[in-house]
Design an enzyme around this catalytic site. Sequence first.
Site, PDB file in Angstrom:
ATOM      1  CG  LEU A  59      -1.849   1.160   1.410  1.00  0.00           C
ATOM      2  CD1 LEU A  59      -2.816   1.379   0.354  1.00  0.00           C
ATOM      3  CD2 LEU A  59      -2.509   1.085   2.762  1.00  0.00           C
ATOM      4  CD  GLU A  68       1.571   4.568  -4.212  1.00  0.00           C
ATOM      5  OE1 GLU A  68       0.797   3.772  -4.854  1.00  0.00           O
ATOM      6  OE2 GLU A  68       1.521   5.837  -4.513  1.00  0.00           O
ATOM      7  CB  ALA A 116       0.305   7.659  -0.976  1.00  0.00           C
ATOM      8  CD  GLN A 153      17.410   8.495  32.465  1.00  0.00           C
ATOM      9  OE1 GLN A 153      17.503   8.411  31.439  1.00  0.00           O
ATOM     10  NE2 GLN A 153      18.230   9.269  33.293  1.00  0.00           N
ATOM     11  N   GLY A 163      20.725   2.842  33.601  1.00  0.00           N
ATOM     12  CA  GLY A 163      21.991   3.827  33.476  1.00  0.00           C
ATOM     13  C   GLY A 163      22.836   3.499  32.290  1.00  0.00           C
ATOM     14  CD  GLU A 208      -0.528  -2.640  11.045  1.00  0.00           C
ATOM     15  OE1 GLU A 208      -1.838  -2.558  11.144  1.00  0.00           O
ATOM     16  OE2 GLU A 208       0.076  -3.692  10.728  1.00  0.00           O
TER      17      GLU A 208
END
Length: 390
Positions: free
Chosen positions: A125, A127, A130, A339, A342, A366
């Site tokens: 689908l 592009e 798009a 985080q 560390g 999606e």
Amino acid sequence: MSEVSPEDFTAINESVREWIRTRVVPREREIADNDAMPDDLRQQAKEMGLFGFAIPQEWGGLGLDLAQDVELAMELGYTSLAVRSMFGTNNGIAGQVLVNYGTDEQKTQWLEKIASGEVVASFALTEPGAGSNPAGLRTKAVEQDNGDWILDGEKCFITNAESADLFVAFARTRPADANGPGIAVFLVPADTAGLTVAPHDEKMGQQGAWTSNVAFSGVRVPASAVVGGDVDAGYRAAMTSLARGRVHISGLAVGAAQRALDESLRHVAVATQGGTPIGDFQLVQAHIADMQIGVMAGRALARDAAAKWVSEEDRRIAPSAAKLFCTEMVGQVADKAVQVHGGSGYMREMPVERIYRDVRLLRLYEGTSEIQRLIIGGGLVKQAKKEAAK
């Protein structure tokens, strides 16, 4: 009514959980380093029916409904997202186009092979111009005098394109008009003349999940390749498959967030600072609390959206809400996981480093987070206007 009883589904889900945690998790670094899925894991997935878990039983699949699908996605999200991607298009965006819109002949020809993993289906689908909005589609399909169609255009970021046997390809048959958007969907075998697949992309994360550019240059297919025999079914098929897929992605995000939390808990229980386990520090506990809240909220929202899909109460706003929240949530959880680890959390050998990169894509495919906000906000305003006009 699901084809699979709660008892049978519990057994399926537990077997997948065991496979993920005992067979796949130890291979995560191998998958990432080689940027490829090991053949033995692919074969095991086929034998477990994972290439067709969401395909109806009459076509050789397991027949899970979306509520069960989401529970399975939470298990699949616990490891490298490339594993789920291996069979994700068969069950999801590509396979569901055939399940929901295919003719009996098309289903007979393809669905059993898709469900068994003999055929890998790819959803073509997106592009260059798009992405989240298929209305901008530029790939063209021109009908010939003998009823054949000629496809020309280029697709990008197409998952499983290099391993695909079948492309579920979307193309514009005419400009959008009062009769519809003018988008049809075609079944194009991978060996069709004029279809070329570029080498797979090098991505930030999700190594082992291959995406590629796909070019259609004078690709000729017969009239029987038009899904549903309806040249206006394409846009509707895309929107339905994507909306369903958004609920699945929500479950996947929850699974990844749970893994990031579990890795963090294991770390803070044993890592020390000045002789004190870092889990005893209140600021670390605050991070852990935020992560747990995110996981719990995401799990509840994904399950709620899946239930609303199955009952047909809401197949538009709820999927977008779940996808938006869960994919944003897992990004925050992964960030906190790095985080609390560390400096070690930035090292390649740590699972949270891979999770941090893998989950970033969930906010893009999606339908981006921005598109989800437009669907939710626009949909609610539209409903409000209807109510106000009564």
